[in-house]
Scaffold this active site. Sequence first.
Site, short mmCIF file in Angstrom:
data_model
loop_
_atom_site.label_atom_id
_atom_site.label_comp_id
_atom_site.label_asym_id
_atom_site.label_seq_id
_atom_site.Cartn_x
_atom_site.Cartn_y
_atom_site.Cartn_z
N TRP A 16 0.83 -1.22 0.00
CA TRP A 16 0.00 0.00 0.00
C TRP A 16 0.86 1.27 0.00
CZ3 TRP A 16 -3.75 -2.84 -1.23
CH2 TRP A 16 -4.19 -3.91 -0.48
N THR A 71 1.82 4.54 -1.32
CA THR A 71 1.37 5.63 -2.21
C THR A 71 2.61 6.28 -2.81
OG1 THR A 71 -0.54 6.01 -0.79
CG2 THR A 71 0.07 7.81 -2.26
N ARG A 125 -2.90 12.39 8.96
CA ARG A 125 -4.36 12.25 9.13
C ARG A 125 -5.09 13.58 8.94
NH1 ARG A 125 -3.30 7.86 13.96
NH2 ARG A 125 -2.94 6.11 12.52
N ARG A 171 -32.67 19.11 -12.47
CA ARG A 171 -33.40 17.90 -12.84
C ARG A 171 -34.91 18.06 -12.59
NH1 ARG A 171 -33.78 13.18 -15.67
NH2 ARG A 171 -34.67 11.50 -14.42
N GLY A 177 -29.69 9.73 -9.10
CA GLY A 177 -30.40 8.56 -9.63
C GLY A 177 -29.50 7.75 -10.55
N GLY A 178 -30.06 7.24 -11.64
CA GLY A 178 -29.28 6.41 -12.58
C GLY A 178 -28.06 7.14 -13.12
N GLU A 193 -4.05 5.38 6.25
CA GLU A 193 -3.47 6.15 7.38
C GLU A 193 -4.25 5.89 8.67
OE1 GLU A 193 -1.68 9.87 6.67
OE2 GLU A 193 -1.29 9.46 4.55
N1 COS Z 1 3.27 10.02 18.38
C1 COS Z 1 4.45 9.65 18.94
N2 COS Z 1 4.60 8.49 19.61
C2 COS Z 1 3.51 7.68 19.72
C3 COS Z 1 2.27 8.03 19.17
C4 COS Z 1 2.17 9.24 18.49
N3 COS Z 1 1.02 9.63 17.95
N4 COS Z 1 1.39 7.04 19.44
C5 COS Z 1 2.05 6.12 20.14
N5 COS Z 1 3.33 6.51 20.31
C6 COS Z 1 4.38 5.82 21.06
C7 COS Z 1 3.93 5.54 22.49
O1 COS Z 1 4.22 6.65 23.32
C8 COS Z 1 4.73 4.34 22.85
O2 COS Z 1 6.04 4.75 23.21
P1 COS Z 1 6.88 4.06 24.42
O3 COS Z 1 7.45 2.82 23.86
O4 COS Z 1 7.94 5.05 24.76
O5 COS Z 1 5.91 3.83 25.53
C9 COS Z 1 4.84 3.60 21.54
O6 COS Z 1 4.59 4.54 20.49
C10 COS Z 1 3.82 2.49 21.39
O7 COS Z 1 2.55 3.00 21.61
P2 COS Z 1 1.31 2.07 21.92
O8 COS Z 1 1.69 1.10 22.99
O9 COS Z 1 0.15 2.94 22.17
O10 COS Z 1 1.17 1.29 20.55
P3 COS Z 1 0.13 0.20 20.07
O11 COS Z 1 0.86 -0.89 19.42
O12 COS Z 1 -0.80 -0.14 21.19
O13 COS Z 1 -0.66 0.94 18.87
C11 COS Z 1 -2.13 2.40 17.72
C12 COS Z 1 -1.23 2.14 18.93
C13 COS Z 1 -3.27 1.40 17.59
C14 COS Z 1 -2.70 3.76 17.94
C15 COS Z 1 -1.25 2.35 16.45
O14 COS Z 1 -0.79 1.05 16.22
C16 COS Z 1 -1.94 2.85 15.22
O15 COS Z 1 -2.16 4.05 15.04
N6 COS Z 1 -2.29 1.90 14.34
C17 COS Z 1 -2.77 2.26 13.03
C18 COS Z 1 -1.63 2.21 12.08
C19 COS Z 1 -2.00 2.78 10.77
O16 COS Z 1 -2.41 3.92 10.67
N7 COS Z 1 -1.85 1.93 9.73
C20 COS Z 1 -2.04 2.37 8.40
C21 COS Z 1 -0.68 2.53 7.80
S1 COS Z 1 -0.44 3.91 6.88
S2 COS Z 1 -1.26 3.48 5.15
#
Ligand code: COS
Length: 392
Positions: free
Chosen positions: A160, A162, A249, A274, A345-346, A369
């Site tokens: 994925w 881009t 985002r 229309r 519509g269509g 994202e």
């Molecule tokens: N900015 C900076 N650091 C961040 C952060 C942010 N927005 N969000 C989390 N972190 C840091 C945390 O502070 C944590 O750091 P420490 O290790 O020092 O504690 C670390 O990253 C891990 O954070 P967390 O435990 O919250 O991570 P998770 O694995 O639970 O995941 C989510 C958090 C679900 C929010 C994250 O995995 C996410 O956004 N997933 C979606 C990914 C995505 O957008 N995929 C599409 C790809 S792009 S096409």
Amino acid sequence: MTPPEVVDTLADEERMIVEMVRDFAANELEGIAREIDAEKRVPLDAIEKMRELGLFGLLIPEEFGGSEVRTIVSTRVIEELSKVCAAVAITVSVHNSVGAFPILLFGSDEQKKRFLPRLASEMTGAFCLSEADAGSDAASLKLRARRDGDAWVLDGTKMWVTNATQAGIFLVFARSDPDPSAGHRGITAFLVEKDAPGLSVSKLEDKMGLRASDTAELAFESVRVSDSHRLGAEGDGFKVAMSALDNGRIGVGAQALGIARAAFDEALRYAKERQQFGQPISRFEGIRLMLAQMDTEIQTAALLVYRAAAMKDAGLPYGPQASMAKLYASEAATRVTHAAVQIHGGYGYVKEYAVERYYRDARVTEIYEGTSQMQRIVIARSLLGKQKRATA
Ligand code: COS
């Protein structure tokens, strides 16, 4: 419909940038948007023109060759492009927000001097996080980075991506510590140049929408990257990715907002033209209520997107606000484009009318994202803290 100017305050020169982009989109993209979608063609000439206009340096300071503007301005630029061609808009958004911006945030002085001027003027950036088995759970990525002297060797696959076929520089997230207990702390970010031996596009995706934007799978086969191309500290890659996505985002929210505005404008115009049962369909209560709901959702989305941008500009933490803006704007865009097709519509179901493309283009804004579900998780965590995993 409330013009965006009422809810944000742009300086004259900032307004001129937005107007310049609006004119560019009308003159250079409007006439080709349908054709490049049908042909699945990246409009490289138009992209070069946008580069000349400075749209690839929107977040890059002048000292590094960019044309840095406030995020509220870059947000409005993405919105204007998306109103005409959302595929081109995502090229610019990804380049600026998750391509160039992380280098500004995490790069050394040497890396900024080396990469930012090129990103501002001659090459497109790309962001390589997701893999076949690592999407929402980005921390589970497997692409391996093995240390070899003063370099790293990358092996694996990214999905994925881009801008994959046109990018000159790829921000790649790799597993530098194979110990499973390292989790997200075992991830490191690297800047990989497109001509690095072993890097290739292994599959170009055939997408539902945004067909004029190139999305591909990338293969890394023993790709050597100098340690001087490591972005941020070893093990800090996940933080680089997450903070880049916070910024990205806002761009996706702006893209969704632009698509929704375009679909609404078409639906409003069509409803007034229309004729059925001897009068314009805009006289029927059913259509009037739909239009009222659509505009209300668009105005709400605009407020959330501009607020997230304004918070970033003010130097405040803005991650959950960016998630909320993307969540709402993307779901609103899906609803608004759905309603726009319905009002047509269509005619809304055939490619001659632009709402068919808007409907397809809007859908991915709820997915890439970070899915809507992931945005809700980010928002909930900001309210309640991280939920402890349940044990069996
Ligand atoms: N900015 C900076 N650091 C961040 C952060 C942010 N927005 N969000 C989390 N972190 C840091 C945390 O502070 C944590 O750091 P420490 O290790 O020092 O504690 C670390 O990253 C891990 O954070 P967390 O435990 O919250 O991570 P998770 O694995 O639970 O995941 C989510 C958090 C679900 C929010 C994250 O995995 C996410 O956004 N997933 C979606 C990914 C995505 O957008 N995929 C599409 C790809 S792009 S096409």
